[in-house]
Write an enzyme that holds these catalytic residues in place. Structure first.
Site, PDB file in Angstrom:
ATOM      1  CG  ASP A 438      14.695 -14.080  46.323  1.00 61.88           C
ATOM      2  OD1 ASP A 438      14.009 -14.859  46.994  1.00 61.88           O
ATOM      3  OD2 ASP A 438      15.861 -14.335  45.967  1.00 61.88           O
ATOM      4  CG  HIS A 440      13.359 -17.585  49.734  1.00 60.83           C
ATOM      5  ND1 HIS A 440      13.125 -17.448  48.390  1.00 60.83           N
ATOM      6  CD2 HIS A 440      12.820 -18.780  50.099  1.00 60.83           C
ATOM      7  CE1 HIS A 440      12.489 -18.522  47.950  1.00 60.83           C
ATOM      8  NE2 HIS A 440      12.288 -19.347  48.962  1.00 60.83           N
ATOM      9  CB  SER A 491      18.112 -12.725  43.703  1.00 55.50           C
ATOM     10  OG  SER A 491      16.790 -13.104  43.958  1.00 55.50           O
TER      11      SER A 491
END
Length: 915
Positions: A438, A440, A491
């Protein structure tokens, strides 16, 4: 004998009466005894210099104020105490107390405190129906019991009135309640129909002044005995700092508003230029803006404003706080986010304290404790906290070399003496990481800043961090808490994996879970059962401080964790019971209940080309107007609809500051080309198989991996399985593509849009200890990527595919998705399987054309990237697949030629059964 009748006029009084008759001129309400409007007054009140503060009130009366507005709404003040103290002192000054008082506050408790202190007949500013009629009536009854007239804001349960119709309708509704149910005399009711800022650059704001002026006329016609007031300075907020232009705007606005029937206004009585004495060109430009007579009026006034910016009257900075002690100055700088003097003040403190570490542990932490308290009590907002963190980091950066030198000196001294030295433990350490796959991290960065502001030592491992690195670092650094973040659904599985590993390795520290894709329910059902030492879902940054404080307190931790376990166990049980209560169709039944489209009456529009088209370095200036600002404010935990949030009674001031900072940085990004927009779109002939597969006919060379020998790519869709009401279909994206059996030649499109080049600028802000601009840049890059997506979709509808024909949609209508066709993204509700993203990237050859890559969890890098499919059918719509049963999952795995276990891993969030 003739009996005299008392005319129904608004009668106010201080020591002297003020009667507003039909021929009474406009009443000036002095605004400088307002801590939100006057820095000088605010400073005097904060420093308990009430005698000096009275001189501000006296000056307002001498300058012609007929009513005195008093406001004590400041995060650093005890508002009720300040209001009572000031009003009690004011009543002893006959030259000031002779005029009526307007008690002004957004908190009714402060208004009520003030009502107990004033003599004569005052005005309450204000009450409204924003919390519903019951609260409105309760407050109105209290005001009436003190004999006060009331200002009623045009504000109801749905928000502030920003159109002519809303202003009148809300005022009329409030009037009926006050006169018929509370017993108010009409002449004691004063309406404030909301003066909003104009010339902001936002088209929807252009008519705000006109709407206010027209609302005055209609309200006076319908409710003739009532009065009209307003905060005039709000209107010129876009030009703050340029007093000559603001004063001209106020005078022009009042000229038209008074003629329409405005009775009073909150203005600086000493700074109103005579209408006839305004420089002619400036007057003309102000009138064009205020009356919305020219679409170019804003730009022209902005250009003119630069020529008169502070010709005679430059705004003088209030530097009174610089006269305090170094401790007071550091605290003020931290609370107000001022970096200008922090290096010098930190150095002065270092010279004063025996050790540099004592500066951190003393005045700096004292200041940050104030910040933490204000944030925790809702008196400061996230953007302010991030600015405070910037000040703290800059100060610590000044001290760090001296602290390191002291450590080295101690080490050498122990070495020379043959002794052993150990450094005492510092602040509790918290490890934060975005999990493997991930990319972000805006939310995680914000949580780190907020926790850092509260004295914790933050170790941020960044993005795409594997479990072994997280746990190895946690052991080595002896962290007290581990926090995991993630945005994409894979995630969630990685978080479960980390929890299992923590259990296997016998970790004793609690685990925090956060991020857009996480939820309290998922944490309770999937993650918490894997680790017994405490797993807590944290909704946002503002909750993180309380949670961490409870987890690290030996007294609070046992009870806190017990309450969390009890809550999560109930959620888990509710989830299990909820599942059994829902009814689902078999997959075959769901397929039979597909969307019914009359294909015989449909003629697909062919795109202007098939294959791909790339965009490299698209002009950012063209993208900016397509920005949806709503998610930007949500990222900063300021909730409300844009642009109304800028006028919000609670967060409006900070939201406006944030927005102005964002626009300034955005202008620099565009002007200096910090970021680069890249994109690729593509169209191909496509038909469905009549069920849940879309067959895309690409050229063999362009189809990429996953295509058959003919260049065909099979896109697999998922279908809703929950039992619907009668005549409601179980939708699948494949329903919106013409089945092959119809003989129609349909098409499907795809896109990837990205904004790259952020990394060097992030590193520069990090090096400058500037979290505020770092987070701001990340949030703006995300908004630009989404705006680029919106722009490309519009060009697809009107130009490259051209299926929409004529389209005249505002940006707000685009945000509300009122366009024809849809652009669903893999991994989102209509197509929750991220693995289909690989086919999208292969069809577009997206990595080659845009530089965007996919992680092992199929997150896209750069993080500011959007991808999806284009569907053109006019009946296509956004939907969520929802939960699906095992019979569909088996069919889906067979269609994709993937092992069932692997498909279940990717689809875990939408499975109706346990794996």
């Amino acid at each position: 004998m003739e009996v005299a009748t008392i005319k129904p006029f608004l009668r106010l009084a201080g020591l002297e009466p003020l009667v507003l008759r039909p021929l009474t001129n406009f009443v000036n309400v002095g605004e400088r005894t307002n801590v939100t409007g006057s820095k000088k007054f605010a400073r005097l009140i904060r420093e308990n210099k009430y005698e000096e503060a009275l001189s501000v009130a006296r000056q307002q009366v001498e300058n012609g104020a007929q009513i005195l507005d008093v406001n004590m709404d400041d995060a650093l003040l005890d508002g009720e105490k300040a209001m009572q103290t000031f009003l009690n002192l004011l009543q002893a000054e006959p030259d000031i107390a002779r005029i009526p008082i307007m008690i002004d506050s957004s908190k009714f408790s402060i208004i009520e405190a003030g009502l107990k202190c004033v003599q004569g007949k005052c005005i309450v500013n204000s009450i409204s129906m924003k919390e519903g009629e019951e609260k409105f009536i309760e407050q109105a009854i209290i005001c009436r019991s003190y004999g006060a007239a009331v200002i009623v804001m045009a504000f109801d349960e749905s928000g502030q009135a920003d159109t002519l119709r809303k202003k009148v309708d809300i005022s009329e509704r409030a009037y009926k309640i006050l006169t018929e149910r509370v017993g108010y005399d009409p002449q004691d009711i004063i309406f404030d129909p909301n003066i909003f800022a104009i010339a902001t650059g936002i088209e929807e704001h252009n008519n705000y002044a006109v709407d206010f002026i027209e609302a005055i006329k209609e309200i006076k016609q319908k409710m003739p005995l009532t009065r009209i007031s307003g905060g005039v300075s709000n209107m010129s907020f876009s030009f703050r700092g340029n007093e000559p232009v603001r004063e001209a705007m106020h005078s022009v606005f009042l000229y038209y508003a008074i003629n329409a029937g405005m009775d009073m206004g909150i203005v600086n009585a000493g700074q109103l230029v005579v209408y006839d004495q305004i420089e002619p060109q400036l007057k003309q430009l102000c009138e064009d803006v205020i009356l919305n007579r020219n679409p170019e009026a804003t730009d022209k006034l902005l250009a003119f404003a630069e020529t008169v910016k502070a010709k005679d009257k430059e705004e003088v900075k209030n530097e009174a706080w610089r006269e305090g002690s170094v401790e007071e100055r550091l605290k003020y700088a931290l609370v107000n986010g001022i970096t200008e003097y922090i290096d010098a003040d930190t150095e002065e403190a270092r010279q004063k304290y025996p050790k540099p570490l004592e500066v951190i542990e003393g005045p700096l932490m004292a200041g940050m404790n104030v910040v933490g308290d204000l944030f925790g009590s809702g008196k400061m907002f996230l953007p302010q906290v991030v600015k405070s963190a910037r000040v703290m980091k800059k100060s610590v950066a000044v001290l760090t070399p001296y602290i390191e030198q002291e450590k080295e000196d101690r080490r050498l001294a122990h070495l020379a003496a043959g002794t052993v030295g150990t450094e005492a433990a510092g602040a509790a350490r918290i490890l934060l990481a975005t999990v493997k796959g991930d990319v972000h991290d805006i939310g995680k960065n914000i949580v780190g800043v907020v926790l850092g502001c509260n004295g914790y030592d933050i170790i941020d491992l960044g993005v795409m961090v594997p479990a072994d690195k997280i746990l190895e670092t946690a052991k080595r650094e002896k962290v007290a808490v581990i926090g995991l973040s993630g945005l994409i659904t894979p995630s969630l599985d990685e978080m479960v994996h980390v929890a299992r590993e923590m259990k296997r390795q016998d970790f004793q520290v609690p685990l925090l879970i956060g991020g857009a894709t996480t939820s309290r329910m998922h944490t309770a059902v999937k993650i918490a059962p894997e680790f017994s030492q405490g797993v807590v879902h944290v909704l946002d940054a503002s909750r993180s401080v309380t949670v961490v404080g409870s987890l690290l307190s030996p007294e609070q931790k046992p009870e806190f964790l017990n309450s969390i376990r009890t809550e999560y166990q109930k959620l888990k049980e509710d989830f299990a019971n909820k599942k059994s209560a829902k009814q689902y169709l078999s997959f075959g039944q769901a397929q039979q209940n597909k969307v019914k489209i009359n294909w015989s009456a449909f003629r697909p529009v062919a795109p202007k080309f098939t294959g791909t088209k790339t965009f490299d370095g698209y002009d950012l200036a063209e993208i900016v107007p397509f920005i949806d600002w709503g998610p930007f404010f949500i990222a900063w935990e300021l909730h409300g609809k844009f642009p109304q949030i800028l006028q919000d009674a609670v967060v409006g001031v900070e939201a406006t500051k944030l927005y102005n900072d964002a626009r300034a940085l955005l202008a620099q990004i565009v002007r200096e080309k910090w970021l680069k927009a890249r994109g690729v779109i593509g169209f191909w002939p496509a038909n469905s198989d009549g069920k849940d597969t879309i067959i895309v006919k690409a050229q063999p060379a362009a189809a990429g991996q996953g295509a058959d020998g003919n260049g065909e790519v099979r896109l697999e869709s998922l279908r809703q399985q929950i039992k619907k009401a009668a005549n409601q279909p179980n939708m699948s994206l494949s329903d919106f593509i013409a089945p092959a059996e119809t003989g129609l030649r349909d098409h499907l499109g795809a896109f990837v849009a990205t904004v790259e080049g952020i990394e060097p600028h992030l590193k520069r802000f990090e090096a400058a200890h500037d979290d505020y601009n770092k987070i701001m840049l990340q949030a703006l890059a995300d908004r630009l990527a989404e705006a680029f997506t919106e722009l490309l979709h519009k060009k697809v509808r009107l130009e490259y595919w051209g299926y929409a024909g004529e389209e005249h949609l505002s940006n707000e209508e685009l945000i509300r998705e009122e366009y024809l066709g849809i652009r669903p993204a893999p991994g989102y509700p209509a197509c929750p399987d991220h693995t289909e993203k690989r086919k999208l990237f292969n069809l577009l050859d997206a990595s080659k054309h845009t530089g965007v890559t996919l992680t092992e969890s199929l997150a896209m890098y750069p993080a500011s990237t959007v991808s999806g499919w284009y569907f053109a059918h006019p009946e296509s719509k956004y939907f969520g697949v929802g939960k699906i049963e095992k019979d569909q999952v088996k069919d889906y795995a067979a269609r994709k030629a993937m092992p069932l276990e692997e498909v279940e891993k990717w689809l875990r969030p939408v499975l109706e059964y346990d794996v």
